[in-house]
Design a protein around this motif. Structure first.
Motif, PDB file in Angstrom:
ATOM      1  N   PRO A  79       0.798  -1.234   0.000  1.00  0.00           N
ATOM      2  CA  PRO A  79       0.000   0.000   0.000  1.00  0.00           C
ATOM      3  C   PRO A  79       0.828   1.281   0.000  1.00  0.00           C
ATOM      4  CG  PRO A  79      -0.897  -1.594   1.555  1.00  0.00           C
ATOM      5  CD  PRO A  79       0.424  -2.142   1.093  1.00  0.00           C
ATOM      6  N   ASP A  80       2.026   1.241   0.606  1.00  0.00           N
ATOM      7  CA  ASP A  80       2.841   2.452   0.706  1.00  0.00           C
ATOM      8  C   ASP A  80       3.911   2.548  -0.368  1.00  0.00           C
ATOM      9  OD1 ASP A  80       4.290   0.336   1.638  1.00  0.00           O
ATOM     10  OD2 ASP A  80       5.157   1.398   3.359  1.00  0.00           O
ATOM     11  N   SER A  81       3.817   1.746  -1.433  1.00  0.00           N
ATOM     12  CA  SER A  81       4.810   1.791  -2.512  1.00  0.00           C
ATOM     13  C   SER A  81       4.139   2.092  -3.845  1.00  0.00           C
ATOM     14  CB  SER A  81       5.583   0.469  -2.606  1.00  0.00           C
ATOM     15  OG  SER A  81       4.728  -0.592  -2.985  1.00  0.00           O
ATOM     16  N   THR A  82       4.916   2.624  -4.773  1.00  0.00           N
ATOM     17  CA  THR A  82       4.428   2.982  -6.105  1.00  0.00           C
ATOM     18  C   THR A  82       5.237   2.243  -7.154  1.00  0.00           C
ATOM     19  OG1 THR A  82       3.837   5.207  -5.331  1.00  0.00           O
ATOM     20  CG2 THR A  82       4.027   4.885  -7.710  1.00  0.00           C
ATOM     21  N   LEU A  83       4.566   1.728  -8.186  1.00  0.00           N
ATOM     22  CA  LEU A  83       5.256   1.040  -9.268  1.00  0.00           C
ATOM     23  C   LEU A  83       6.217   1.994  -9.960  1.00  0.00           C
ATOM     24  CD1 LEU A  83       5.651  -1.359 -11.227  1.00  0.00           C
ATOM     25  CD2 LEU A  83       3.715  -0.456 -12.548  1.00  0.00           C
ATOM     26  N   ARG A  84       7.501   1.587 -10.051  1.00  0.00           N
ATOM     27  CA  ARG A  84       8.538   2.382 -10.724  1.00  0.00           C
ATOM     28  C   ARG A  84       9.268   1.488 -11.705  1.00  0.00           C
ATOM     29  NH1 ARG A  84      12.013   4.179  -5.825  1.00  0.00           N
ATOM     30  NH2 ARG A  84      13.342   4.987  -7.482  1.00  0.00           N
ATOM     31  N   LEU A  85       9.523   2.013 -12.902  1.00  0.00           N
ATOM     32  CA  LEU A  85      10.187   1.245 -13.944  1.00  0.00           C
ATOM     33  C   LEU A  85      11.342   2.047 -14.529  1.00  0.00           C
ATOM     34  CD1 LEU A  85       7.077  -0.066 -15.960  1.00  0.00           C
ATOM     35  CD2 LEU A  85       8.359  -1.279 -14.188  1.00  0.00           C
ATOM     36  N   THR A 108      40.825  -5.338 -21.408  1.00  0.00           N
ATOM     37  CA  THR A 108      41.118  -4.267 -20.449  1.00  0.00           C
ATOM     38  C   THR A 108      40.459  -2.934 -20.775  1.00  0.00           C
ATOM     39  OG1 THR A 108      43.129  -3.608 -21.645  1.00  0.00           O
ATOM     40  CG2 THR A 108      43.359  -5.311 -19.941  1.00  0.00           C
ATOM     41  N   LEU A 109      39.892  -2.785 -21.979  1.00  0.00           N
ATOM     42  CA  LEU A 109      39.365  -1.481 -22.396  1.00  0.00           C
ATOM     43  C   LEU A 109      38.071  -1.641 -23.178  1.00  0.00           C
ATOM     44  CD1 LEU A 109      39.815   1.609 -22.602  1.00  0.00           C
ATOM     45  CD2 LEU A 109      41.080   1.173 -24.730  1.00  0.00           C
ATOM     46  N   GLY A 110      37.067  -0.835 -22.831  1.00  0.00           N
ATOM     47  CA  GLY A 110      35.801  -0.860 -23.544  1.00  0.00           C
ATOM     48  C   GLY A 110      35.016   0.407 -23.274  1.00  0.00           C
ATOM     49  N   TYR A 111      33.876   0.547 -23.968  1.00  0.00           N
ATOM     50  CA  TYR A 111      33.009   1.702 -23.743  1.00  0.00           C
ATOM     51  C   TYR A 111      31.555   1.272 -23.835  1.00  0.00           C
ATOM     52  CZ  TYR A 111      32.050   1.985 -28.780  1.00  0.00           C
ATOM     53  OH  TYR A 111      31.652   1.703 -30.058  1.00  0.00           O
ATOM     54  N   GLU A 112      30.674   2.154 -23.370  1.00  0.00           N
ATOM     55  CA  GLU A 112      29.249   1.855 -23.344  1.00  0.00           C
ATOM     56  C   GLU A 112      28.453   3.149 -23.419  1.00  0.00           C
ATOM     57  OE1 GLU A 112      26.097  -0.546 -20.401  1.00  0.00           O
ATOM     58  OE2 GLU A 112      28.269  -0.669 -20.098  1.00  0.00           O
ATOM     59  N   VAL A 113      27.353   3.155 -24.189  1.00  0.00           N
ATOM     60  CA  VAL A 113      26.458   4.305 -24.284  1.00  0.00           C
ATOM     61  C   VAL A 113      25.022   3.801 -24.252  1.00  0.00           C
ATOM     62  CG1 VAL A 113      28.061   5.796 -25.547  1.00  0.00           C
ATOM     63  CG2 VAL A 113      26.561   4.245 -26.816  1.00  0.00           C
ATOM     64  N   GLY A 114      24.098   4.638 -23.796  1.00  0.00           N
ATOM     65  CA  GLY A 114      22.719   4.183 -23.752  1.00  0.00           C
ATOM     66  C   GLY A 114      21.753   5.262 -23.306  1.00  0.00           C
ATOM     67  N   LEU A 115      20.483   4.868 -23.257  1.00  0.00           N
ATOM     68  CA  LEU A 115      19.377   5.753 -22.872  1.00  0.00           C
ATOM     69  C   LEU A 115      18.517   5.036 -21.838  1.00  0.00           C
ATOM     70  CD1 LEU A 115      17.515   8.285 -23.406  1.00  0.00           C
ATOM     71  CD2 LEU A 115      16.349   6.861 -25.101  1.00  0.00           C
ATOM     72  N   ILE A 116      18.158   5.739 -20.762  1.00  0.00           N
ATOM     73  CA  ILE A 116      17.279   5.198 -19.734  1.00  0.00           C
ATOM     74  C   ILE A 116      15.986   6.008 -19.690  1.00  0.00           C
ATOM     75  CG2 ILE A 116      16.989   4.655 -17.284  1.00  0.00           C
ATOM     76  CD1 ILE A 116      19.957   4.514 -16.985  1.00  0.00           C
ATOM     77  N   HIS A 117      14.867   5.295 -19.606  1.00  0.00           N
ATOM     78  CA  HIS A 117      13.560   5.920 -19.422  1.00  0.00           C
ATOM     79  C   HIS A 117      13.080   5.604 -18.008  1.00  0.00           C
ATOM     80  CE1 HIS A 117       8.961   5.792 -20.218  1.00  0.00           C
ATOM     81  NE2 HIS A 117       9.332   6.995 -19.802  1.00  0.00           N
ATOM     82  N   TYR A 118      12.924   6.642 -17.172  1.00  0.00           N
ATOM     83  CA  TYR A 118      12.407   6.474 -15.816  1.00  0.00           C
ATOM     84  C   TYR A 118      10.911   6.761 -15.830  1.00  0.00           C
ATOM     85  CZ  TYR A 118      17.357   7.288 -14.620  1.00  0.00           C
ATOM     86  OH  TYR A 118      18.724   7.239 -14.541  1.00  0.00           O
ATOM     87  N   SER A 119      10.113   5.871 -15.255  1.00  0.00           N
ATOM     88  CA  SER A 119       8.671   6.101 -15.272  1.00  0.00           C
ATOM     89  C   SER A 119       8.013   5.576 -14.006  1.00  0.00           C
ATOM     90  CB  SER A 119       8.024   5.430 -16.492  1.00  0.00           C
ATOM     91  OG  SER A 119       8.120   4.016 -16.413  1.00  0.00           O
ATOM     92  N   GLN A 120       6.885   6.185 -13.683  1.00  0.00           N
ATOM     93  CA  GLN A 120       5.984   5.727 -12.632  1.00  0.00           C
ATOM     94  C   GLN A 120       4.592   5.711 -13.256  1.00  0.00           C
ATOM     95  OE1 GLN A 120       7.828   8.724  -9.654  1.00  0.00           O
ATOM     96  NE2 GLN A 120       7.081   7.081  -8.343  1.00  0.00           N
ATOM     97  N   PRO A 121       4.200   4.569 -13.847  1.00  0.00           N
ATOM     98  CA  PRO A 121       2.973   4.504 -14.661  1.00  0.00           C
ATOM     99  C   PRO A 121       1.711   4.971 -13.958  1.00  0.00           C
ATOM    100  CG  PRO A 121       4.294   2.528 -14.960  1.00  0.00           C
ATOM    101  CD  PRO A 121       4.927   3.288 -13.836  1.00  0.00           C
ATOM    102  N   LYS A 122       1.661   4.880 -12.638  1.00  0.00           N
ATOM    103  CA  LYS A 122       0.443   5.268 -11.920  1.00  0.00           C
ATOM    104  C   LYS A 122       0.381   6.765 -11.627  1.00  0.00           C
ATOM    105  CE  LYS A 122      -0.167   0.739  -9.723  1.00  0.00           C
ATOM    106  NZ  LYS A 122      -0.301  -0.001  -8.434  1.00  0.00           N
ATOM    107  N   LEU A 123       1.461   7.488 -11.952  1.00  0.00           N
ATOM    108  CA  LEU A 123       1.499   8.924 -11.707  1.00  0.00           C
ATOM    109  C   LEU A 123       1.589   9.670 -13.031  1.00  0.00           C
ATOM    110  CD1 LEU A 123       4.026   9.084  -8.721  1.00  0.00           C
ATOM    111  CD2 LEU A 123       1.530   8.917  -8.616  1.00  0.00           C
TER     112      LEU A 123
END
Length: 239
Positions: free
Chosen positions: A80-86, A99-114
């Motif tokens: 009851p006191d928590s909210t769905l977060r993705l 020994t060497l590498g790189y990484e790139v990306g995109l993150i989508h933060y959401s709370q579908p009930k809000l």
């Protein structure tokens, strides 16, 4: 990532057959991971932390070409006191050698009930000799955040893992505190030492920000608390 796929994740995490913190399977050319902790190396330093006592978990699907996609739920919103977060992410990772590498990306933060709770972050970094250095820019109308972090891995002299994170937050609307002054931005940081011990994960965390007193009313950063705090955390993963 879709809601049905998330529910499949929850069902698998609740399954009695799951006795490990993370399970891994090959699906054709793809590597599939399912677990209660984030799978992705660079994104793991940037996704939202798990809420204390919250049911959490996620999945990760990667291809030998370097592309990957995944979703992690810091909170499934089952109490009851928590909210769905993705936190959903898409990225590309490449190693030049061991020994060497790189990484790139995109993150989508959401709370579908809000409503109006979605935001995005671009992230990237490099891995050098077992250490990771990265950063991200998160676009949120209420709080634009730039984050730098470094995971130095295991320190040989002390036998502990060291992680440092620093962030600067620019508020979309300045916050007026009790004395009439206004806060338009602030910085915060954390330093974490961790190591396994007798089946437990031990973490010693120091966190702070450049806000204090009434200015802490404006705080909404990467740490649980506004002012200087030392936290000792011990946890055991049962699956």
């Amino acid at each position: 990532m879709t809601r049905p796929l998330l529910m499949l994740t929850a069902a698998l995490l609740c399954s009695p057959a799951l006795h490990a913190q993370q399970i891994q399977r090959q699906l054709g050319d793809f590597d599939f991971k399912l677990g209660t902790t984030p799978s992705r190396s660079m994104a793991q330093g940037l996704i939202s932390p798990s809420a204390v006592g919250a049911f959490h978990g996620g999945l990760d699907l990667s291809h030998p070409s370097g592309w990957y996609i995944g979703q992690y739920a810091p909170s499934m919103g089952m109490t009851p006191d928590s909210t769905l977060r993705l936190d959903s992410y898409l990225g590309y990772k490449h190693h030049f050698d061991s020994t060497l590498g790189y990484e790139v990306g995109l993150i989508h933060y959401s709370q579908p009930k809000l409503t109006d709770a979605d935001s995005y972050a671009l992230y990237g970094g490099i891995s050098v000799m077992g250490s990771r250095f990265g950063g991200a820019w998160r676009d949120n109308p209420d709080n634009r955040t730039g984050t730098l972090f470094a995971d130095f891995g295991r320190l040989p002299l002390f036998d502990v893992d060291l992680t440092v994170k620093v962030a600067h937050h620019s508020l979309g609307t300045p916050f007026t505190i009790g004395d009439g002054s206004r806060v338009s931005g602030f910085s915060d940081w954390s330093l974490e030492l961790s190591r396994p011990w007798l089946g437990l994960d031990l973490n010693l965390i120091y966190s702070n920000s450049d806000l204090s007193g009434g200015g802490c009313d404006a705080y909404a950063g990467i740490n649980a608390y506004c002012e200087s705090v030392v936290t000792l955390k011990a946890q055991r993963n049962f699956f």
